[in-house]
Design an enzyme around this catalytic site. Structure first.
Site, PDB file in Angstrom:
ATOM      1  CB  CYS A   1       3.868  26.424 -26.452  1.00 26.22           C
ATOM      2  SG  CYS A   1       5.292  25.972 -26.011  1.00 26.22           S
TER       3      CYS A   1
ATOM      4  CB  CYS B   1       4.990  27.451 -22.273  1.00 24.57           C
ATOM      5  SG  CYS B   1       3.855  28.359 -23.666  1.00 24.57           S
TER       6      CYS B   1
ATOM      7  CG  ASP C   1      -9.835  32.118  36.928  1.00 24.72           C
ATOM      8  OD1 ASP C   1      -8.968  31.828  36.062  1.00 24.72           O
ATOM      9  OD2 ASP C   1      -9.745  31.825  38.366  1.00 24.72           O
TER      10      ASP C   1
END
Length: 471
Positions: free
Chosen positions: A51, A54, A286
């Protein structure tokens, strides 16, 4: 002419064909298209009538064989899902071919005195989804839902993309700029941007309308699945003074074997079968600081998890496995949350309060009355210049912080414990020893002697999130 609800029942070829109706399949596509190759989804393109709009998308990739191939990929990936959203990436030149087809139809409609706008045309991508959604839904056994977190995506490519889009780069060079993470400048968005700029007459000078027949079909380059992230929250206690919150790596070398983040996330990653994770928390301690009391709120984002269905009992069991795996940490209130809920952990973070317990040493001998006056100090304002120890990763600035309350606990002539309630973000170690005068005032200056901190514990992080659970 715009069709908003039902998909078109026929597909139309915009070129002259000699074939009769017997040579078309039930979708109106030519039957000479070969099947998808199971090895790599490529097509044998010899003698194929492709096509010209598409590029074969609506000819071959809507058929049952391809739908089954997509579903086999989904099922083999072993995801949990109750619905899906389907996304498709089409070759950029499809937008060019759609434009050429639209201009032709617009011209023919104009001859009949009928106007035709771009919005009157159903985009190829939407038509494809209309056709494939019900097939995928039936094969997977779950509904298609645009809001689903589980995405099934197909990426199509075509070998003639650059050849067909090259004229746009000449007409609109500003639209096509090289990017490090892009293999080609002809991305779908760049092509669409160029098509918006180019005039119709200029377009028709460079591209035929109707579009010419392509030499090849599209190729289904990849079929992918992805689950939206899942978020888990809770609180953690840290009992070790030799454990960082996150992996401690300096110059590519790991300094300690584990971290809070890893001890929690390794279990979550295994249970949720996620690709990766992101850890966040309400502040951090820490490596040598313990976090006691109700713990510190944290959240973990689990990226692309395969397993997503967990009951409250499942989460309680997962929490127990984490706690049984290590004596360095414990978690509580482990639960699934939303992305939006995590924002509550960070809201007003600096306005929140935290309480600490610090073991302090002084060079000169002290008596109980020498530190008792600290108990009477309220709302003490500090000016804290960025500490030397974090200057390599934090910008140099002077931050105003507040010590709300203090309570001293005398131990001996050179030691006392200080309980503090502070504004979040206060550097406690620097408040004790002064950081060479970078924090003012400090415990050393208040006592008029040298002070240092030997141990520090976080006793509470006053963030009312996530919700406490009865576990």
């Amino acid at each position: 002419m715009s069709i908003q609800v039902d998909p078109p029942c026929k597909r139309i070829r915009l070129e002259h064909i000699e074939e009769g109706p017997d040579e078309l399949n039930h979708n109106g596509a030519l039957q000479q298209i070969p099947s998808v190759n199971n090895e790599n989804t490529t097509m044998e393109n010899s003698a194929v009538k492709v096509c010209n709009v598409c590029l074969g998308i609506l000819q071959e990739f809507c058929e049952a064989d391809f739908v089954k191939k997509v579903c086999q990929k989904v099922n083999s990936a072993d995801y949990q899902f109750t619905s899906f959203v389907f996304s498709v990436s089409l070759p950029p030149q499809l937008s060019v071919r759609e434009r050429a087809a639209w201009l032709l139809v617009k011209q023919e409609m104009g001859k009949l005195g009928l106007p035709l706008a771009k919005d009157d045309i159903v985009q190829l991508k939407e038509a494809y989804k209309w056709i494939i959604h019900p097939q995928l839904s039936e094969e997977l056994g779950v509904p298609a839902d645009g809001k689903s977190l589980f995405e099934v995506s197909v990426v199509f490519a075509h070998p003639e993309t650059e050849e067909e889009c090259r004229f746009l780069a000449t007409a609109c060079p500003d639209c096509f700029k090289p990017a490090k993470n892009k293999q080609s400048v002809f991305t779908r968005m760049a092509v669409i941007k160029a098509l918006e700029k180019i005039k119709e007459e200029d377009f028709l000078k460079h591209f035929p309308s109707p579009p010419s027949s392509p030499k090849n079909l599209c190729v289904a380059l990849e079929i992918q699945c992805n689950n939206g992230a899942v978020f888990v929250a809770g609180r953690y206690n840290k009992y070790s003074r030799n454990l960082p919150q996150t992996p401690w790596i300096i110059d590519g070398e790991r300094k300690l074997e584990s971290s809070v983040e890893e001890l929690i996330s390794e279990h979550l990653m295994a249970e949720f079968k996620a690709d990766s994770f992101n850890f966040s928390s309400s502040g951090r301690e820490d490596v040598d600081v313990r976090t006691l009391g109700n713990g510190r709120p944290f959240a973990i984002e689990l990226v692309n998890p395969r397993r997503i269905h967990f009951t409250a009992e499942d989460m309680k069991g997962l929490q127990q496995r984490i706690n049984n795996s290590s004596d360095k940490i414990q978690v509580r209130d482990l639960q699934l949350v939303t992305r939006e809920a995590i924002g509550r952990m960070k809201e007003g973070e600096e306005e929140k309060t935290k309480t600490y317990s610090a073991l302090i040493w002084t060079d000169k001998a002290i008596q109980k009355e020498d530190v008792a006056f600290l108990d009477d100090i309220k709302e003490l304002k500090l000016d804290q210049k960025t500490p030397l120890r974090v200057l390599h990763r934090r910008p140099l600035a002077v931050r105003c912080r507040i010590i709300h309350t203090m309570r001293s606990e005398y131990i001996d002539e050179h030691h006392f414990r200080l309980h503090l309630k502070t504004q979040a973000g206060t550097y406690i170690k620097e408040f004790v020893h002064g950081d060479f005068g970078r924090t003012k005032p400090n415990i050393g200056s208040l006592l008029n002697r040298t002070a240092d901190i030997l141990e520090l514990d976080v006793e509470s992080v006053d963030v009312d999130w996530p919700p406490a659970l009865d576990n």
